[in-house]
Write a protein that holds these residues in place. Sequence first.
Motif, PDB file in Angstrom:
ATOM      1  N   PHE A 186       0.835  -1.190   0.000  1.00  0.00           N
ATOM      2  CA  PHE A 186       0.000   0.000   0.000  1.00  0.00           C
ATOM      3  C   PHE A 186       0.879   1.252   0.000  1.00  0.00           C
ATOM      4  CE2 PHE A 186      -3.748  -2.367   1.412  1.00  0.00           C
ATOM      5  CZ  PHE A 186      -3.174  -3.451   2.042  1.00  0.00           C
ATOM      6  N   TYR A 193       0.050   5.242   1.286  1.00  0.00           N
ATOM      7  CA  TYR A 193      -0.869   6.187   1.895  1.00  0.00           C
ATOM      8  C   TYR A 193      -0.245   7.576   1.835  1.00  0.00           C
ATOM      9  CZ  TYR A 193      -3.795   2.567   4.069  1.00  0.00           C
ATOM     10  OH  TYR A 193      -4.655   1.520   4.301  1.00  0.00           O
ATOM     11  N   GLN A 244      -4.091  16.004   8.794  1.00  0.00           N
ATOM     12  CA  GLN A 244      -5.100  15.059   8.323  1.00  0.00           C
ATOM     13  C   GLN A 244      -4.710  13.625   8.675  1.00  0.00           C
ATOM     14  OE1 GLN A 244      -7.990  16.136   6.788  1.00  0.00           O
ATOM     15  NE2 GLN A 244      -7.176  18.146   7.348  1.00  0.00           N
ATOM     16  N   GLY A 245      -5.683  12.743   8.513  1.00  0.00           N
ATOM     17  CA  GLY A 245      -5.396  11.319   8.644  1.00  0.00           C
ATOM     18  C   GLY A 245      -4.748  10.796   7.379  1.00  0.00           C
ATOM     19  N   LEU A 246      -4.583   9.501   7.315  1.00  0.00           N
ATOM     20  CA  LEU A 246      -3.945   8.875   6.162  1.00  0.00           C
ATOM     21  C   LEU A 246      -4.997   8.448   5.145  1.00  0.00           C
ATOM     22  CD1 LEU A 246      -1.879   8.442   8.630  1.00  0.00           C
ATOM     23  CD2 LEU A 246      -0.891   6.699   7.136  1.00  0.00           C
ATOM     24  N   LEU A 296      -5.630   6.385   1.495  1.00  0.00           N
ATOM     25  CA  LEU A 296      -5.062   5.383   0.612  1.00  0.00           C
ATOM     26  C   LEU A 296      -4.889   5.943  -0.787  1.00  0.00           C
ATOM     27  CD1 LEU A 296      -4.243   2.330   0.351  1.00  0.00           C
ATOM     28  CD2 LEU A 296      -6.581   1.967  -0.502  1.00  0.00           C
ATOM     29  N   PHE A 300      -2.528  -6.169  -4.560  1.00  0.00           N
ATOM     30  CA  PHE A 300      -2.845  -7.453  -3.953  1.00  0.00           C
ATOM     31  C   PHE A 300      -2.309  -8.600  -4.817  1.00  0.00           C
ATOM     32  CE2 PHE A 300      -4.688  -5.244  -0.808  1.00  0.00           C
ATOM     33  CZ  PHE A 300      -6.033  -5.368  -0.502  1.00  0.00           C
ATOM     34  N   LEU A 352      -0.950  -4.353   9.164  1.00  0.00           N
ATOM     35  CA  LEU A 352      -0.087  -3.600   8.270  1.00  0.00           C
ATOM     36  C   LEU A 352       1.123  -3.064   9.023  1.00  0.00           C
ATOM     37  CD1 LEU A 352      -2.466  -1.522   5.992  1.00  0.00           C
ATOM     38  CD2 LEU A 352      -1.676  -3.872   5.775  1.00  0.00           C
ATOM     39  N   PHE A 396       4.180  -0.239   8.653  1.00  0.00           N
ATOM     40  CA  PHE A 396       4.416   0.999   7.922  1.00  0.00           C
ATOM     41  C   PHE A 396       5.891   1.361   7.896  1.00  0.00           C
ATOM     42  CE2 PHE A 396       0.251   2.823   7.049  1.00  0.00           C
ATOM     43  CZ  PHE A 396      -0.567   1.994   7.799  1.00  0.00           C
ATOM     44  N   ARG A 421     -12.747  -5.138  12.215  1.00  0.00           N
ATOM     45  CA  ARG A 421     -11.421  -4.945  12.814  1.00  0.00           C
ATOM     46  C   ARG A 421     -11.148  -3.476  13.079  1.00  0.00           C
ATOM     47  NH1 ARG A 421      -7.531  -9.503  10.078  1.00  0.00           N
ATOM     48  NH2 ARG A 421      -9.075 -11.166  10.116  1.00  0.00           N
ATOM     49  N   TYR A 461      -8.183  -0.712  15.041  1.00  0.00           N
ATOM     50  CA  TYR A 461      -6.768  -0.609  15.379  1.00  0.00           C
ATOM     51  C   TYR A 461      -6.477   0.745  16.027  1.00  0.00           C
ATOM     52  CZ  TYR A 461      -6.395  -4.372  11.916  1.00  0.00           C
ATOM     53  OH  TYR A 461      -6.549  -5.548  11.224  1.00  0.00           O
ATOM     54  N   TYR A 498      -3.029   3.115  16.332  1.00  0.00           N
ATOM     55  CA  TYR A 498      -1.637   3.349  15.967  1.00  0.00           C
ATOM     56  C   TYR A 498      -1.145   4.635  16.636  1.00  0.00           C
ATOM     57  CZ  TYR A 498      -1.596  -0.054  12.110  1.00  0.00           C
ATOM     58  OH  TYR A 498      -1.622  -1.211  11.353  1.00  0.00           O
ATOM     59  N   GLN A 543       1.790   7.674  15.965  1.00  0.00           N
ATOM     60  CA  GLN A 543       2.717   8.235  14.989  1.00  0.00           C
ATOM     61  C   GLN A 543       3.662   9.204  15.680  1.00  0.00           C
ATOM     62  OE1 GLN A 543       1.064  10.752  11.895  1.00  0.00           O
ATOM     63  NE2 GLN A 543       2.782  10.345  10.533  1.00  0.00           N
ATOM     64  N   LEU A 570       4.233   4.879  11.682  1.00  0.00           N
ATOM     65  CA  LEU A 570       3.112   4.448  12.505  1.00  0.00           C
ATOM     66  C   LEU A 570       3.454   3.114  13.149  1.00  0.00           C
ATOM     67  CD1 LEU A 570       1.738   6.321  10.218  1.00  0.00           C
ATOM     68  CD2 LEU A 570      -0.363   5.253  11.022  1.00  0.00           C
ATOM     69  N   LEU A 598       0.879  11.621  18.046  1.00  0.00           N
ATOM     70  CA  LEU A 598      -0.376  11.659  17.279  1.00  0.00           C
ATOM     71  C   LEU A 598      -0.908  10.232  17.222  1.00  0.00           C
ATOM     72  CD1 LEU A 598      -2.328  13.339  15.555  1.00  0.00           C
ATOM     73  CD2 LEU A 598      -0.797  12.967  13.609  1.00  0.00           C
ATOM     74  N   PHE A 618      -3.770   7.454  15.957  1.00  0.00           N
ATOM     75  CA  PHE A 618      -4.745   7.176  14.910  1.00  0.00           C
ATOM     76  C   PHE A 618      -5.518   5.905  15.219  1.00  0.00           C
ATOM     77  CE2 PHE A 618      -4.106  10.317  11.753  1.00  0.00           C
ATOM     78  CZ  PHE A 618      -2.768  10.658  11.784  1.00  0.00           C
ATOM     79  N   LYS A 648     -10.795  -1.946   9.435  1.00  0.00           N
ATOM     80  CA  LYS A 648     -10.590  -2.782   8.243  1.00  0.00           C
ATOM     81  C   LYS A 648     -11.686  -3.823   8.186  1.00  0.00           C
ATOM     82  CE  LYS A 648      -6.568  -4.881   8.118  1.00  0.00           C
ATOM     83  NZ  LYS A 648      -6.167  -6.261   7.812  1.00  0.00           N
ATOM     84  N   GLU A 672      -6.917  -3.158   3.283  1.00  0.00           N
ATOM     85  CA  GLU A 672      -6.596  -1.752   3.500  1.00  0.00           C
ATOM     86  C   GLU A 672      -7.222  -1.229   4.779  1.00  0.00           C
ATOM     87  OE1 GLU A 672      -8.944  -1.292  -0.124  1.00  0.00           O
ATOM     88  OE2 GLU A 672      -9.367   0.721   0.642  1.00  0.00           O
ATOM     89  N   LEU A 673      -6.531  -0.276   5.384  1.00  0.00           N
ATOM     90  CA  LEU A 673      -7.007   0.383   6.585  1.00  0.00           C
ATOM     91  C   LEU A 673      -7.676   1.709   6.218  1.00  0.00           C
ATOM     92  CD1 LEU A 673      -3.914  -0.118   8.908  1.00  0.00           C
ATOM     93  CD2 LEU A 673      -6.188  -1.022   9.334  1.00  0.00           C
ATOM     94  N   PHE A 674      -8.691   2.050   6.979  1.00  0.00           N
ATOM     95  CA  PHE A 674      -9.354   3.344   6.854  1.00  0.00           C
ATOM     96  C   PHE A 674      -9.105   4.096   8.164  1.00  0.00           C
ATOM     97  CE2 PHE A 674     -11.725   2.662   2.972  1.00  0.00           C
ATOM     98  CZ  PHE A 674     -11.718   1.279   2.870  1.00  0.00           C
ATOM     99  N   PHE A 675      -8.542   5.283   8.046  1.00  0.00           N
ATOM    100  CA  PHE A 675      -8.069   6.008   9.217  1.00  0.00           C
ATOM    101  C   PHE A 675      -8.995   7.128   9.644  1.00  0.00           C
ATOM    102  CE2 PHE A 675      -3.817   4.479  10.109  1.00  0.00           C
ATOM    103  CZ  PHE A 675      -3.504   3.776   8.963  1.00  0.00           C
ATOM    104  N   GLY A 676      -9.015   7.374  10.951  1.00  0.00           N
ATOM    105  CA  GLY A 676      -9.583   8.600  11.471  1.00  0.00           C
ATOM    106  C   GLY A 676      -8.620   9.745  11.249  1.00  0.00           C
ATOM    107  N   GLU A 677      -9.001  10.930  11.688  1.00  0.00           N
ATOM    108  CA  GLU A 677      -8.184  12.123  11.444  1.00  0.00           C
ATOM    109  C   GLU A 677      -7.118  12.336  12.508  1.00  0.00           C
ATOM    110  OE1 GLU A 677     -10.989  14.923   8.695  1.00  0.00           O
ATOM    111  OE2 GLU A 677     -10.998  15.307  10.841  1.00  0.00           O
TER     112      GLU A 677
END
Lengths: 114, 112
Positions: free
Chosen positions: A34, A36, A42-44, A46, A51, A102, A104, B31, B33, B35, B37, B43, B88, B90, B94, B100-105
Amino acid sequence: AQSVTQPDIHITVSEGASLELRCNYSYGATPYLFWYVQSPGQGLQLLLKYFSGDTLVQGIKGFEAEFKRSQSSFNLRKPSVHWSDAAEYFCAVGAKDGANNLFFGTGTRLTVIP
Amino acid sequence: DADVTQTPRNRITKTGKRIMLECSQTKGHDRMYWYRQDPGLGLRLIYYSFDVKDINKGEISDGYSVSRQAQAKFSLSLESAIPNQTALYFCATKRRAAGELFFGEGSRLTVL
């Protein structure tokens, strides 16, 4: 052990120039890969993911990345950088099986000069 | 509204105080998570949860605890904050089968 290396801490490019951000990984299983992007405050988000299948993947904002198994690399490219691309970029690797967490890299900060 | 919401977004506290960071999601993902930073370190995974009854330590769990109150909520606690927990934080989600991960701000925590 899993690891991701982004050898460039900071890169500066001129607007309109091409860009390549490097990423090398070490992973025992077949990897997911991946990229990002993190804009200031801001957040991350994609950019793209690999895959399986075609080793050249297209992402959002005109970015692409190429998976090279023989080199354990997944470098990010863009043919013409825009000022709005200034941000921090993270490469990540995960497994197709198991916990699928994941890992990083430490990130590459991109500065774009006019 | 954001799919992954973190509160508070910013917090300044003192050494020894208990702090809770909260995360809620509307993506319906199993799921979740947490993290951390830090500049130059990328992260690092603190805790992760596959469902309400399944919570696992990540690579840097010492000094932290978590609670998965519901599928949509996952909170991170610092029982006694210390300055090197300034970072920071996060939250991410998932889907079970996806990678893939979807992150908050993010939640910026400063411990004085």
